[in-house]
Motif scaffolding. Structure first.
Motif, PDB file in Angstrom:
ATOM      1  N   ARG A  20      -8.179  -3.209   8.294  1.00 28.26           N
ATOM      2  CA  ARG A  20      -7.679  -2.349   9.375  1.00 28.26           C
ATOM      3  C   ARG A  20      -6.154  -2.387   9.428  1.00 28.26           C
ATOM      4  N   LEU A  21      -5.604  -3.568   9.305  1.00 29.16           N
ATOM      5  CA  LEU A  21      -4.152  -3.718   9.321  1.00 29.16           C
ATOM      6  C   LEU A  21      -3.520  -3.003   8.132  1.00 29.16           C
ATOM      7  N   ARG A  22      -4.129  -3.173   6.987  1.00 28.22           N
ATOM      8  CA  ARG A  22      -3.583  -2.532   5.784  1.00 28.22           C
ATOM      9  C   ARG A  22      -3.677  -1.006   5.903  1.00 28.22           C
ATOM     10  N   ALA A  44       1.287   4.502   7.717  1.00 27.90           N
ATOM     11  CA  ALA A  44       2.694   4.529   8.127  1.00 27.90           C
ATOM     12  C   ALA A  44       3.593   4.827   6.929  1.00 27.90           C
ATOM     13  N   LEU A  45       3.336   4.167   5.809  1.00 27.64           N
ATOM     14  CA  LEU A  45       4.134   4.408   4.606  1.00 27.64           C
ATOM     15  C   LEU A  45       4.000   5.859   4.152  1.00 27.64           C
ATOM     16  N   TYR A  46       2.780   6.344   4.141  1.00 29.83           N
ATOM     17  CA  TYR A  46       2.559   7.729   3.694  1.00 29.83           C
ATOM     18  C   TYR A  46       3.273   8.707   4.622  1.00 29.83           C
ATOM     19  N   GLY A  47       3.119   8.506   5.927  1.00 28.20           N
ATOM     20  CA  GLY A  47       3.738   9.406   6.886  1.00 28.20           C
ATOM     21  C   GLY A  47       5.249   9.343   6.882  1.00 28.20           C
ATOM     22  N   ALA A  48       5.799   8.201   6.408  1.00 27.79           N
ATOM     23  CA  ALA A  48       7.248   8.046   6.330  1.00 27.79           C
ATOM     24  C   ALA A  48       7.808   8.604   5.019  1.00 27.79           C
ATOM     25  N   GLY A  49       6.937   9.215   4.217  1.00 27.66           N
ATOM     26  CA  GLY A  49       7.399   9.800   2.957  1.00 27.66           C
ATOM     27  C   GLY A  49       7.437   8.828   1.801  1.00 27.66           C
ATOM     28  N   ARG A  50       6.791   7.677   1.962  1.00 25.97           N
ATOM     29  CA  ARG A  50       6.802   6.646   0.914  1.00 25.97           C
ATOM     30  C   ARG A  50       5.408   6.570   0.281  1.00 25.97           C
ATOM     31  N   GLN A  51       4.962   7.720  -0.240  1.00 26.46           N
ATOM     32  CA  GLN A  51       3.602   7.836  -0.744  1.00 26.46           C
ATOM     33  C   GLN A  51       3.310   6.889  -1.898  1.00 26.46           C
ATOM     34  N   SER A  52       4.271   6.714  -2.806  1.00 26.22           N
ATOM     35  CA  SER A  52       4.019   5.833  -3.947  1.00 26.22           C
ATOM     36  C   SER A  52       3.796   4.396  -3.488  1.00 26.22           C
ATOM     37  N   GLU A  53       4.533   3.955  -2.452  1.00 29.50           N
ATOM     38  CA  GLU A  53       4.342   2.602  -1.922  1.00 29.50           C
ATOM     39  C   GLU A  53       2.988   2.487  -1.235  1.00 29.50           C
ATOM     40  N   ALA A  54       2.569   3.551  -0.575  1.00 29.89           N
ATOM     41  CA  ALA A  54       1.261   3.538   0.081  1.00 29.89           C
ATOM     42  C   ALA A  54       0.146   3.396  -0.950  1.00 29.89           C
ATOM     43  N   LEU A  55       0.239   4.147  -2.024  1.00 29.10           N
ATOM     44  CA  LEU A  55      -0.784   4.070  -3.075  1.00 29.10           C
ATOM     45  C   LEU A  55      -0.768   2.705  -3.749  1.00 29.10           C
ATOM     46  N   ALA A  56       0.435   2.157  -3.963  1.00 22.14           N
ATOM     47  CA  ALA A  56       0.544   0.826  -4.565  1.00 22.14           C
ATOM     48  C   ALA A  56      -0.049  -0.234  -3.639  1.00 22.14           C
ATOM     49  N   GLY A  57       0.129  -0.047  -2.320  1.00 17.34           N
ATOM     50  CA  GLY A  57      -0.451  -0.989  -1.359  1.00 17.34           C
ATOM     51  C   GLY A  57      -1.964  -0.992  -1.402  1.00 17.34           C
ATOM     52  N   TYR A  58      -2.538   0.182  -1.570  1.00 20.64           N
ATOM     53  CA  TYR A  58      -4.000   0.260  -1.692  1.00 20.64           C
ATOM     54  C   TYR A  58      -4.476  -0.483  -2.931  1.00 20.64           C
ATOM     55  N   GLU A  59      -3.808  -0.275  -4.057  1.00 14.02           N
ATOM     56  CA  GLU A  59      -4.204  -0.937  -5.298  1.00 14.02           C
ATOM     57  C   GLU A  59      -4.060  -2.452  -5.175  1.00 14.02           C
ATOM     58  N   GLU A  60      -3.014  -2.893  -4.485  1.00 11.81           N
ATOM     59  CA  GLU A  60      -2.832  -4.336  -4.273  1.00 11.81           C
ATOM     60  C   GLU A  60      -3.998  -4.909  -3.479  1.00 11.81           C
ATOM     61  N   LEU A  61      -4.383  -4.220  -2.409  1.00 13.04           N
ATOM     62  CA  LEU A  61      -5.496  -4.699  -1.594  1.00 13.04           C
ATOM     63  C   LEU A  61      -6.794  -4.681  -2.393  1.00 13.04           C
ATOM     64  N   ARG A  62      -7.029  -3.620  -3.144  1.00 17.40           N
ATOM     65  CA  ARG A  62      -8.263  -3.520  -3.934  1.00 17.40           C
ATOM     66  C   ARG A  62      -8.371  -4.696  -4.898  1.00 17.40           C
ATOM     67  N   THR A  63      -7.253  -5.057  -5.530  1.00 17.50           N
ATOM     68  CA  THR A  63      -7.248  -6.182  -6.458  1.00 17.50           C
ATOM     69  C   THR A  63      -7.495  -7.494  -5.731  1.00 17.50           C
ATOM     70  N   LEU A  64      -6.847  -7.680  -4.580  1.00 13.39           N
ATOM     71  CA  LEU A  64      -7.036  -8.910  -3.810  1.00 13.39           C
ATOM     72  C   LEU A  64      -8.483  -9.072  -3.359  1.00 13.39           C
ATOM     73  N   LEU A  65      -9.068  -8.001  -2.858  1.00 10.67           N
ATOM     74  CA  LEU A  65     -10.456  -8.068  -2.402  1.00 10.67           C
ATOM     75  C   LEU A  65     -11.398  -8.429  -3.548  1.00 10.67           C
ATOM     76  N   ALA A  66     -11.162  -7.835  -4.717  1.00 12.25           N
ATOM     77  CA  ALA A  66     -12.019  -8.121  -5.874  1.00 12.25           C
ATOM     78  C   ALA A  66     -11.845  -9.551  -6.351  1.00 12.25           C
ATOM     79  N   ASP A  67     -10.595 -10.005  -6.448  1.00 10.88           N
ATOM     80  CA  ASP A  67     -10.322 -11.327  -7.000  1.00 10.88           C
ATOM     81  C   ASP A  67     -10.728 -12.455  -6.056  1.00 10.88           C
ATOM     82  N   GLU A  68     -10.482 -12.280  -4.746  1.00 14.17           N
ATOM     83  CA  GLU A  68     -10.686 -13.381  -3.803  1.00 14.17           C
ATOM     84  C   GLU A  68     -12.040 -13.348  -3.109  1.00 14.17           C
ATOM     85  N   LEU A  69     -12.589 -12.151  -2.907  1.00 11.24           N
ATOM     86  CA  LEU A  69     -13.857 -12.043  -2.186  1.00 11.24           C
ATOM     87  C   LEU A  69     -14.960 -11.381  -2.978  1.00 11.24           C
ATOM     88  N   GLY A  70     -14.628 -10.822  -4.140  1.00 10.94           N
ATOM     89  CA  GLY A  70     -15.620 -10.104  -4.919  1.00 10.94           C
ATOM     90  C   GLY A  70     -16.122  -8.852  -4.232  1.00 10.94           C
TER      91      GLY A  70
END
Length: 260
Positions: A194-196, A202-228
């Motif tokens: 929810r926080l992410r 917020a990043l997307y709405g601020a015009g920082r779309q590439s950072e928003a997409l990178a943030g999603y990929e970071e979370l996806r990797t963390l969830l897979a690696d740490e929680l499966g």
């Protein structure tokens, strides 16, 4: 009297004077009663809370002495205060008046916010709830077994309210401000979806779309690696909306949050 657990355990008279509660065991008794404010706490449990594996020779008499000290401290601070510590089977209860405990006021404000449609008004209520905090819940006893569960529950509620406040401010158009403020919170709680999600919006709405997409990929990797796990359907849908540049993600015009 008014009681506080959103920080160090404290008691104040109605005029705001800090009540001096002498001796660590008496303050621990106060904290143990505040964990279950308004409900009786068994004497045997209070003995365990105060002395653990090293109880005194006559534990019930020792507990009665600590109860007397707490009552005396209340009475000296405010006439009639001793009556707040009530003997009731199977032990004692702290009869905190309605609204006299900061944790209860925090919960009340958060509940009002959930029922408030306007994001600006909702943000004011949530901000007021968070302003009640002076530090970690039960800060002086948070590591004690009797307070740990209550402290953890309150800290979780605090984080949930911080997420809700971020969402309200996002709905009010504060995308640019939130991108900076959320970075530290996300770093502390990198797996909270929810926080992410608020941060990505917020990043997307601020015009920082590439950072928003990178943030999603970071979370996806963390969830897979740490929680499966994979990201939730809601977060996956947000990612898809960002990829197709959905117009609904565009930032609304900022609306100032009134200062209470």
């Amino acid at each position: 009297m008014r009681f506080a657990v959103l920080g160090e355990t404290a008691v104040r008279t109605e005029d705001g004077t800090l009540v001096r509660v002498p001796e660590l065991k008496v303050r621990a008794l106060l904290a143990a009663l505040l964990v279950d404010a308004g409900r009786p706490v068994a004497a045997f449990r209070l003995v365990d809370d105060l002395w653990g594996d090293e109880p005194p020779g006559n534990p019930l008499r020792a507990l009665q002495a600590k109860v007397s000290q707490l009552r005396r401290a209340f009475e000296e601070a405010e006439p009639g205060g001793r009556g707040l510590v009530v003997t009731q089977a199977p032990g004692y209860l702290l009869a905190a008046p309605e609204g006299a405990l900061d944790a209860q006021e925090f919960t009340r404000l958060a509940a009002r916010a959930r029922e408030t449609a306007d994001p600006r008004d909702r943000a004011v209520l949530l901000g007021g709830a968070l302003d009640l905090w002076r530090g970690p819940a039960f800060a002086d006893f948070a590591e004690e077994p009797f307070a740990r569960a209550a402290a953890d529950r309150l800290e979780e509620e605090r984080l949930t309210v911080r997420e809700a406040l971020a969402e309200a401010r996002l709905d009010a158009g504060e995308h640019d401000l939130l991108t900076g403020e959320l970075a530290e919170l996300v770093a502390l709680h990198p797996l909270r979806e929810r926080l992410r999600a608020v941060q990505l919006r917020a990043l997307y709405g601020a015009g920082r779309q590439s950072e928003a997409l990178a943030g999603y990929e970071e979370l996806r990797t963390l969830l897979a690696d740490e929680l499966g796990l994979d990201p939730s359907p809601e977060l996956t849908a947000l990612h898809a909306a960002m990829l197709r540049q959905d117009a609904s993600l565009s930032a609304p015009m900022p609306m100032p949050i009134p200062i209470s």
